[in-house]
Scaffold this active site. Structure first.
Site, PDB file in Angstrom:
ATOM      1  N   ASP A 237       0.852  -1.192   0.000  1.00 60.91           N
ATOM      2  CA  ASP A 237       0.000   0.000   0.000  1.00 60.91           C
ATOM      3  C   ASP A 237       0.888   1.242   0.000  1.00 60.91           C
ATOM      4  O   ASP A 237       1.751   1.383   0.871  1.00 60.91           O
ATOM      5  CB  ASP A 237      -0.890  -0.007   1.243  1.00 60.91           C
ATOM      6  CG  ASP A 237      -2.019   1.013   1.153  1.00 60.91           C
ATOM      7  OD1 ASP A 237      -1.784   2.103   0.599  1.00 60.91           O
ATOM      8  OD2 ASP A 237      -3.118   0.727   1.652  1.00 60.91           O
TER       9      ASP A 237
ATOM     10  N   LYS B  99      -0.561   9.881   1.389  1.00 62.44           N
ATOM     11  CA  LYS B  99      -0.664  11.098   2.189  1.00 62.44           C
ATOM     12  C   LYS B  99       0.499  11.206   3.166  1.00 62.44           C
ATOM     13  O   LYS B  99       0.894  10.228   3.790  1.00 62.44           O
ATOM     14  CB  LYS B  99      -1.987  11.126   2.944  1.00 62.44           C
ATOM     15  CG  LYS B  99      -3.201  11.215   2.024  1.00 62.44           C
ATOM     16  CD  LYS B  99      -4.494  11.267   2.816  1.00 62.44           C
ATOM     17  CE  LYS B  99      -5.694  11.358   1.867  1.00 62.44           C
ATOM     18  NZ  LYS B  99      -6.990  11.399   2.597  1.00 62.44           N
TER      19      LYS B  99
ATOM     20  N   GLU C 219       0.064 -11.125  -8.670  1.00 61.37           N
ATOM     21  CA  GLU C 219      -1.183 -10.880  -9.391  1.00 61.37           C
ATOM     22  C   GLU C 219      -1.246  -9.433  -9.892  1.00 61.37           C
ATOM     23  O   GLU C 219      -1.620  -9.168 -11.035  1.00 61.37           O
ATOM     24  CB  GLU C 219      -2.391 -11.149  -8.488  1.00 61.37           C
ATOM     25  CG  GLU C 219      -2.605 -12.614  -8.137  1.00 61.37           C
ATOM     26  CD  GLU C 219      -1.886 -13.049  -6.872  1.00 61.37           C
ATOM     27  OE1 GLU C 219      -2.167 -14.147  -6.382  1.00 61.37           O
ATOM     28  OE2 GLU C 219      -1.029 -12.291  -6.367  1.00 61.37           O
TER      29      GLU C 219
END
Length: 213
Positions: free
Chosen positions: A118, A122, A193
């Site tokens: 991830d 921010k 993937e």
């Protein structure tokens, strides 16, 4: 990415403790006993659906691999594959990657993979990025001297941040690719993937390999 709940996940996990540990309290320094034989230990933090780690275990039987993910649905999908494959060099761990030192002993791990983590774009979320210095400190603690960290992403911002973060931490960048799938230096690469999906669209894949000094 958060996966949808799998109603069958809990039952599958409870039925196959030979392949998976759930937030273990006494696993530090004990991982080799869970494999067919002692071999260098390779860990993927955030394994998703497991395509990468399962194929790595098949391709490189001389290493022991651990798939780690915090999502029960994700780890259950990997476990489903492992129940079918019964790979002797693959184990699973359902736990948070922010607490690696709770599950691995010092100098226990030879190699760590971070694949398509991830990006937490921010600024206020910087501490959640898996290449932030607090995570690097954990990796250094559990890894053997000169242990290697491999990182792949499609996110240029996160990749640039990671190059700076690792360099500032004092790590040596052994390999940097700005377009992995078109880099002549690459002779072996197993896709995740996400990697297959983004590469098919023509998105460059970024990779770095680094070692602690």
């Amino acid at each position: 990415m958060r996966l949808r709940n799998k109603p069958w996940a809990k039952e599958l996990i409870e039925a196959h403790s030979e392949y998976i540990l759930v937030q273990p309290k006494d696993s530090q320094g004990q991982w080799q006993a869970r494999f067919a034989k002692p071999q260098p230990l390779y860990v993927e933090v955030g394994s998703g659906k497991g395509q990468f780690i399962v194929e790595m275990a098949k391709a490189l039987p001389q290493y022991n691999f651990i798939a780690m993910d915090v999502q029960k649905a994700a780890i259950a999908m990997i476990l489903k594959k492992q129940v079918e494959e019964k790979l002797p060099n693959l184990q699973l761990l359902l736990a948070n990657g922010a607490s690696l030192t709770e599950y691995f002993a010092e100098d226990e791990v030879a190699h760590i993979y971070l694949n398509f983590s991830d990006p937490w774009p921010k600024t206020r979320h910087e501490k959640r990025r898996l290449t932030y210095r607090n995570f690097l400190k954990q990796y250094q603690t559990i890894m053997k001297p000169k242990g290697m960290l491999e990182f792949k992403t499609d996110n240029l911002g996160l990749f640039q941040y990671s190059l700076v973060s690792l360099s500032q931490y004092g790590m040596t960048l052994d390999f940097v690719a700005l377009d992995l799938h078109h880099d002549d230096r690459v002779t072996f690469n197993i896709e995740t993937e996400y990697e297959a999906k983004f590469a098919k669209k023509g998105q460059p894949i970024y990779q770095l390999k680094a070692t602690f000094n």
